[in-house]
Write an enzyme that holds these catalytic residues in place. Structure first.
Site, PDB file in Angstrom:
ATOM      1  N   LYS A  67       0.872  -1.230   0.055  1.00 11.60           N
ATOM      2  CA  LYS A  67      -0.072   0.272  -0.002  1.00 11.60           C
ATOM      3  C   LYS A  67       1.248   1.116  -0.010  1.00 11.60           C
ATOM      4  CE  LYS A  67      -3.126   2.275   3.618  1.00 11.60           C
ATOM      5  NZ  LYS A  67      -3.854   2.521   4.164  1.00 11.60           N
ATOM      6  N   ASN A 159     -15.754  13.642  21.861  1.00 12.98           N
ATOM      7  CA  ASN A 159     -15.005  13.925  21.280  1.00 12.98           C
ATOM      8  C   ASN A 159     -14.304  15.944  21.220  1.00 12.98           C
ATOM      9  OD1 ASN A 159     -13.306  14.003  18.814  1.00 12.98           O
ATOM     10  ND2 ASN A 159     -14.459  15.178  17.721  1.00 12.98           N
ATOM     11  N   MET A 219      -7.762   2.487  19.162  1.00 16.23           N
ATOM     12  CA  MET A 219      -7.480   2.332  17.470  1.00 16.23           C
ATOM     13  C   MET A 219      -6.495   3.614  16.470  1.00 16.23           C
ATOM     14  SD  MET A 219      -8.742   0.399  16.682  1.00 16.23           S
ATOM     15  CE  MET A 219      -8.237  -0.068  15.246  1.00 16.23           C
ATOM     16  N   THR A 221      -3.640   5.411  17.952  1.00 14.41           N
ATOM     17  CA  THR A 221      -2.116   6.196  17.950  1.00 14.41           C
ATOM     18  C   THR A 221      -1.417   4.736  16.837  1.00 14.41           C
ATOM     19  OG1 THR A 221      -2.577   6.742  20.013  1.00 14.41           O
ATOM     20  CG2 THR A 221      -0.528   6.217  19.460  1.00 14.41           C
ATOM     21  N   ASP A 222      -1.093   5.509  15.940  1.00 15.50           N
ATOM     22  CA  ASP A 222      -0.319   4.491  14.344  1.00 15.50           C
ATOM     23  C   ASP A 222       0.807   5.400  14.457  1.00 15.50           C
ATOM     24  OD1 ASP A 222      -1.521   6.642  13.492  1.00 15.50           O
ATOM     25  OD2 ASP A 222      -2.729   5.825  11.597  1.00 15.50           O
ATOM     26  N   LYS A 226       2.226   9.887  19.117  1.00 18.95           N
ATOM     27  CA  LYS A 226       0.437  10.022  19.261  1.00 18.95           C
ATOM     28  C   LYS A 226       0.164   8.829  20.819  1.00 18.95           C
ATOM     29  CE  LYS A 226      -1.362  10.569  14.730  1.00 18.95           C
ATOM     30  NZ  LYS A 226      -2.279   9.700  13.628  1.00 18.95           N
ATOM     31  N   GLY A 292      -4.781  -1.223  18.307  1.00 18.37           N
ATOM     32  CA  GLY A 292      -4.887  -1.577  16.900  1.00 18.37           C
ATOM     33  C   GLY A 292      -3.951  -0.507  15.912  1.00 18.37           C
TER      34      GLY A 292
HETATM   35  P1  NAD Z   1      -9.814  12.737  11.380  1.00 11.70           P
HETATM   36  O1  NAD Z   1      -9.006  13.771  10.917  1.00 11.70           O
HETATM   37  O2  NAD Z   1     -11.247  12.335  10.661  1.00 11.70           O
HETATM   38  O3  NAD Z   1     -10.742  13.620  12.681  1.00 11.70           O
HETATM   39  C1  NAD Z   1      -9.886  13.334  14.275  1.00 11.70           C
HETATM   40  C2  NAD Z   1     -10.429  12.916  15.378  1.00 11.70           C
HETATM   41  O4  NAD Z   1      -9.232  13.547  16.411  1.00 11.70           O
HETATM   42  C3  NAD Z   1     -11.787  14.144  15.374  1.00 11.70           C
HETATM   43  O5  NAD Z   1     -12.101  13.607  16.625  1.00 11.70           O
HETATM   44  C4  NAD Z   1     -11.012  14.896  16.258  1.00 11.70           C
HETATM   45  O6  NAD Z   1     -11.264  15.985  16.641  1.00 11.70           O
HETATM   46  C5  NAD Z   1      -9.600  14.500  17.303  1.00 11.70           C
HETATM   47  N1  NAD Z   1      -8.613  15.143  17.548  1.00 11.70           N
HETATM   48  C6  NAD Z   1      -8.341  16.178  16.697  1.00 11.70           C
HETATM   49  N2  NAD Z   1      -6.692  16.323  17.373  1.00 11.70           N
HETATM   50  C7  NAD Z   1      -7.066  15.952  18.840  1.00 11.70           C
HETATM   51  C8  NAD Z   1      -6.450  16.081  19.881  1.00 11.70           C
HETATM   52  N3  NAD Z   1      -5.666  17.148  19.913  1.00 11.70           N
HETATM   53  N4  NAD Z   1      -6.914  15.626  21.007  1.00 11.70           N
HETATM   54  C9  NAD Z   1      -7.569  14.455  21.161  1.00 11.70           C
HETATM   55  N5  NAD Z   1      -8.969  14.703  20.177  1.00 11.70           N
HETATM   56  C10 NAD Z   1      -8.484  15.604  19.251  1.00 11.70           C
HETATM   57  O7  NAD Z   1      -9.113  11.522  11.544  1.00 11.70           O
HETATM   58  P2  NAD Z   1      -9.729   9.897  11.473  1.00 11.70           P
HETATM   59  O8  NAD Z   1      -9.399   9.609  10.014  1.00 11.70           O
HETATM   60  O9  NAD Z   1     -10.891   9.655  11.983  1.00 11.70           O
HETATM   61  O10 NAD Z   1      -8.245   9.741  11.907  1.00 11.70           O
HETATM   62  C11 NAD Z   1      -8.524   8.743  13.531  1.00 11.70           C
HETATM   63  C12 NAD Z   1      -7.490   8.618  14.206  1.00 11.70           C
HETATM   64  O11 NAD Z   1      -7.183   7.259  13.267  1.00 11.70           O
HETATM   65  C13 NAD Z   1      -5.954   9.811  13.309  1.00 11.70           C
HETATM   66  O12 NAD Z   1      -5.130   9.373  14.292  1.00 11.70           O
HETATM   67  C14 NAD Z   1      -5.527   8.372  11.834  1.00 11.70           C
HETATM   68  O13 NAD Z   1      -4.082   8.146  11.826  1.00 11.70           O
HETATM   69  C15 NAD Z   1      -5.742   7.478  12.822  1.00 11.70           C
HETATM   70  N6  NAD Z   1      -6.274   6.127  12.255  1.00 11.70           N
HETATM   71  C16 NAD Z   1      -5.408   4.219  12.736  1.00 11.70           C
HETATM   72  C17 NAD Z   1      -6.147   3.485  11.541  1.00 11.70           C
HETATM   73  C18 NAD Z   1      -4.855   1.873  11.748  1.00 11.70           C
HETATM   74  O14 NAD Z   1      -4.980   1.185  11.899  1.00 11.70           O
HETATM   75  N7  NAD Z   1      -4.660   2.185  13.310  1.00 11.70           N
HETATM   76  C19 NAD Z   1      -5.797   3.845  10.487  1.00 11.70           C
HETATM   77  C20 NAD Z   1      -6.344   5.754   9.901  1.00 11.70           C
HETATM   78  C21 NAD Z   1      -6.066   6.024  10.895  1.00 11.70           C
END
Ligand code: NAD
Length: 321
Positions: A67, A159, A219, A221-222, A226, A292
């Site tokens: 990917k 949130n 989920m 923290t990646d 973070k 995750g």
């Molecule tokens: P997004 O940008 O659409 O949403 C971000 C979320 O984090 C929102 O709920 C926002 O309010 C919140 N946020 C932003 N700043 C913040 C802070 N300082 N403190 C607390 N919350 C805060 O992103 P998304 O696409 O929904 O992804 C969310 C997270 O999941 C990202 O960190 C992304 O990297 C991660 N992610 C992980 C995986 C995995 O496989 N583990 C896969 C995809 C995304």
């Protein structure tokens, strides 16, 4: 070579198919049949973008690929998703490119499948309240997939940006689940299962707020730095992950490991539970955490499933390179 675009992925890929593909590859990883290769992730010095590759091979299903993509923070201004990715699948016998699959929709499906798998295998059977921490792009996918695993009666949510919560509330409403915005403390006190899916860099849930018997799918923290959970939660929980190496370096466990609260050998790959080699939850009072982190093999597994479904339904494009 098949081309399966984003629109086709949305048409052919279902949540149950994503669940099955991800569960199978987690099992293969724990058996040693499937391996993720080292991840490349680089700031390219243009458009503030982070670009990289996640690749691997599953010898059980013969899925080989990569990917490629990353994060372009200014895309939203152009009406595009900030996360952009494409999956390339190769014939493991010849190395020839076999499919090019849009990765954006599938990333959300496979991430939601991972937490759903953890809920299915680790949450108590009698859970009633789902707690959602986060209301961004991924959260709706997470909520829909979780709701298929247990008979939840309601959803409580918090949130950082409260104005984003009503959109998640609409998804709960569609699922027939009452939805309430609550404080983080109340969420810990009320929820039986908690999903955290934010881009936070500091703990959002403290150990003293979490009740015995709770399952947490962490989920968001990646990446190094973070953080969503108080690391003390790890010391009192049984910890599972997709891949231990990622969990301790870029996953939520990085913080508990750095503080010496747990050791890498305290973390169990969820595939061991799927394969019946680990019992998973051992008591009704145990706190379970699924870290995750998101592995490349998840992406390849769902891309392969989407390519097969598109071919079967006759809606993929085929070209000769
Ligand atoms: P997004 O940008 O659409 O949403 C971000 C979320 O984090 C929102 O709920 C926002 O309010 C919140 N946020 C932003 N700043 C913040 C802070 N300082 N403190 C607390 N919350 C805060 O992103 P998304 O696409 O929904 O992804 C969310 C997270 O999941 C990202 O960190 C992304 O990297 C991660 N992610 C992980 C995986 C995995 O496989 N583990 C896969 C995809 C995304």
């Amino acid at each position: 070579m098949l081309i399966v675009n984003e629109e086709t992925c949305r048409k052919v890929m279902t949540r149950p198919a994503a669940y099955d593909a991800v569960e199978a590859v987690f099992g293969a990883m724990a058996r040693g049949d499937a391996r993720n290769f080292p991840v490349v992730r680089e700031a390219i010095g243009h458009a503030d973008a982070l670009y990289g590759f996640k690749s691997g091979f599953d010898r059980a299903s013969l899925v080989l690929g990569v990917k490629a993509g990353g994060y372009w923070p200014h895309n939203a201004e152009k009406g595009l998703t900030n996360h952009q990715s494409t999956v390339f699948l190769f014939d493991p016998d010849t190395g020839r490119l076999s499919a090019l699959v849009g990765g954006n929709y599938l990333t959300a499906l496979r991430t939601a499948a991972a937490s759903a798998i953890s809920i299915n295998h680790l949450a108590r059977r009698d859970v009633k309240v789902l707690g959602m921490v986060g209301a961004g792009h991924q959260s709706a996918f997470q909520l829909r997939a979780a709701a298929e695993q247990r008979d939840f009666e309601r959803v409580v949510a918090w949130n950082y940006h409260p104005e984003m919560l009503p959109a998640l509330g609409k998804v709960a409403e569609e699922l027939g689940l009452p939805f309430e915005a609550v404080s983080r403390e109340a969420l810990g006190a009320e929820a039986d299962v908690i999903i955290t899916i934010t881009s936070a860099h500091e703990p959002l849930l403290m150990q003293e707020w979490i009740r015995p018997g709770t399952h947490i799918a962490c989920m968001g923290t990646d990446t190094a730095g973070k953080q969503e959970l108080d690391p003390a939660i790890f010391a009192s929980a049984t910890v599972f992950t997709d891949e231990v190496e990622q969990s301790i370096s870029i996953g939520e466990a990085q913080h508990a490991i750095a503080r010496g609260l747990i050791r890498p050998e305290d973390i169990t790959p969820i595939g061991a539970v799927i394969n019946g080699d680990h019992p998973g939850r051992r008591s009704e009072d145990e706190i379970t955490v699924f870290d995750g982190t998101g592995v490349g093999l998840q992406d390849l597994a769902v891309a392969w499933a989407a390519a097969q479904a598109a071919q079967e339904q006759g809606i993929s494009e085929e070209i000769v390179l």
